[in-house]
Write a protein that holds these residues in place. Structure first.
Motif, PDB file in Angstrom:
ATOM      1  N   MET A   1       0.839  -1.217   0.000  1.00  0.00           N
ATOM      2  CA  MET A   1       0.000   0.000   0.000  1.00  0.00           C
ATOM      3  C   MET A   1       0.867   1.259   0.000  1.00  0.00           C
ATOM      4  SD  MET A   1      -2.960   1.113   2.685  1.00  0.00           S
ATOM      5  CE  MET A   1      -3.850   2.655   2.486  1.00  0.00           C
ATOM      6  N   TYR A   2       1.917   1.296   0.816  1.00  0.00           N
ATOM      7  CA  TYR A   2       2.794   2.450   0.885  1.00  0.00           C
ATOM      8  C   TYR A   2       4.083   2.164   0.129  1.00  0.00           C
ATOM      9  CZ  TYR A   2      -0.386   4.204   4.419  1.00  0.00           C
ATOM     10  OH  TYR A   2      -1.505   4.645   5.071  1.00  0.00           O
ATOM     11  N   THR A   3       3.923   1.979  -1.153  1.00  0.00           N
ATOM     12  CA  THR A   3       5.089   1.752  -1.992  1.00  0.00           C
ATOM     13  C   THR A   3       5.764   3.083  -2.305  1.00  0.00           C
ATOM     14  OG1 THR A   3       3.809   1.922  -4.023  1.00  0.00           O
ATOM     15  CG2 THR A   3       3.971  -0.269  -3.011  1.00  0.00           C
ATOM     16  N   SER A   4       6.934   3.001  -2.874  1.00  0.00           N
ATOM     17  CA  SER A   4       7.659   4.229  -3.246  1.00  0.00           C
ATOM     18  C   SER A   4       6.888   5.032  -4.279  1.00  0.00           C
ATOM     19  CB  SER A   4       9.040   3.860  -3.795  1.00  0.00           C
ATOM     20  OG  SER A   4       9.805   3.210  -2.808  1.00  0.00           O
ATOM     21  N   LEU A   5       6.201   4.328  -5.199  1.00  0.00           N
ATOM     22  CA  LEU A   5       5.421   5.026  -6.226  1.00  0.00           C
ATOM     23  C   LEU A   5       4.264   5.799  -5.618  1.00  0.00           C
ATOM     24  CD1 LEU A   5       4.878   5.610  -9.199  1.00  0.00           C
ATOM     25  CD2 LEU A   5       3.556   3.473  -9.305  1.00  0.00           C
ATOM     26  N   VAL A   6       3.567   5.180  -4.661  1.00  0.00           N
ATOM     27  CA  VAL A   6       2.439   5.852  -4.011  1.00  0.00           C
ATOM     28  C   VAL A   6       2.914   7.069  -3.236  1.00  0.00           C
ATOM     29  CG1 VAL A   6       0.652   5.614  -2.240  1.00  0.00           C
ATOM     30  CG2 VAL A   6       1.038   3.782  -3.889  1.00  0.00           C
ATOM     31  N   ARG A   7       4.036   6.928  -2.529  1.00  0.00           N
ATOM     32  CA  ARG A   7       4.574   8.053  -1.776  1.00  0.00           C
ATOM     33  C   ARG A   7       4.984   9.199  -2.709  1.00  0.00           C
ATOM     34  NH1 ARG A   7       8.344   5.150   2.880  1.00  0.00           N
ATOM     35  NH2 ARG A   7       6.614   4.139   4.017  1.00  0.00           N
ATOM     36  N   ALA A   8       5.582   8.852  -3.866  1.00  0.00           N
ATOM     37  CA  ALA A   8       5.961   9.881  -4.840  1.00  0.00           C
ATOM     38  C   ALA A   8       4.729  10.595  -5.379  1.00  0.00           C
ATOM     39  CB  ALA A   8       6.754   9.257  -5.977  1.00  0.00           C
ATOM     40  N   GLN A   9       3.658   9.837  -5.638  1.00  0.00           N
ATOM     41  CA  GLN A   9       2.420  10.444  -6.126  1.00  0.00           C
ATOM     42  C   GLN A   9       1.810  11.366  -5.082  1.00  0.00           C
ATOM     43  OE1 GLN A   9       0.159   6.956  -7.177  1.00  0.00           O
ATOM     44  NE2 GLN A   9       0.840   6.998  -9.313  1.00  0.00           N
ATOM     45  N   ASN A  10       1.841  10.942  -3.816  1.00  0.00           N
ATOM     46  CA  ASN A  10       1.295  11.787  -2.750  1.00  0.00           C
ATOM     47  C   ASN A  10       2.101  13.069  -2.595  1.00  0.00           C
ATOM     48  OD1 ASN A  10      -0.689   9.909  -2.210  1.00  0.00           O
ATOM     49  ND2 ASN A  10       0.446   8.914  -0.551  1.00  0.00           N
TER      50      ASN A  10
END
Length: 225
Positions: free
Chosen positions: A1-10
């Motif tokens: 859920m908290y992947t690097s991609l998701v964090r970058a998008q946030n």
């Protein structure tokens, strides 16, 4: 859920939200700066000549050439958010040929772009003139002298005509000063017909009504000589 991609998008989403909020505040700050432009326009010489619209045309049209004098103070249009101000002068006269009520002919006869010191690098001038312009504006975010114009017996940039090809002996012609403020962030704004808070409509900026003269005929010139 908290992947690097998701964090970058946030992080990117948060950045764009903050950037949009800051841009909105910058654009809104323009409404806190008073605007009180003034201008005085008068004609110095008006001629009507015949000419061809292009080289291969066999039909001649009438063209009006209007020289004018202009004194204007547009310095209040320059704020820290002003990129440049587009200034232009139009000739306007009632249109009796279209049949529409209150129809008006409008044609630009002269224009100019006044940049703020922070936008001098965008001017389309020679390298030597650009270096002098940038050097004169060092350390200045706002330069009020940029908005002051004083033109004497100015030649028009553009000759004007009418779709009918006839403009001679037209009554009720006036010259009008216009401006368009282009900010770094925000909306473009033009002349106002009424006051809006701290923004005042232009004081003056309209010449007295005049008439386009008749076209001089060659026979009349020969008779005088």
């Amino acid at each position: 859920m908290y992947t690097s991609l998701v964090r970058a998008q946030n992080a990117f989403g948060f950045f764009t939200t903050v950037a949009f909020a800051v841009a909105a505040l910058i654009a809104a700050s323009d409404f806190l700066s008073p605007r009180a432009p003034t201008g005085t326009l008068k004609t110095t010489n008006v001629q009507v000549v015949r000419g061809r619209p292009h080289y291969y045309s066999t039909k001649k049209e009438e063209y009006a050439i209007i020289k004018f004098s202009l004194d204007a103070d547009l310095s209040s249009l320059f704020t820290w958010n002003t990129k440049q101000v587009f200034v232009y002068v139009t000739a306007e006269w009632p249109d009796s040929t279209s049949g529409a009520t209150n129809a008006t002919n409008k044609a630009v006869i002269w224009d100019s772009i006044i940049t703020s010191p922070s936008a001098d690098h965008l001017t389309n001038i020679g390298p030597v003139a650009k270096r002098k312009l940038i050097k004169s504006a060092e350390g200045k975010s706002i330069d009020p002298s940029r908005g002051k114009l004083s033109l004497k017996n100015q030649r028009p940039k553009y000759q004007i005509t009418h779709p009918t090809g006839k403009v001679a002996e037209t009554d009720g012609v006036t010259l009008k000063l216009h401006y368009n403020v282009q900010p770094w962030v925000g909306i473009l704004t033009w002349n106002q017909d009424r006051d809006y808070g701290l923004w005042k409509k232009m004081a003056g900026g309209l010449s007295k009504a005049f008439q386009f003269p008749a076209v001089k005929s060659k026979t009349a010139d020969k008779a005088k000589s």
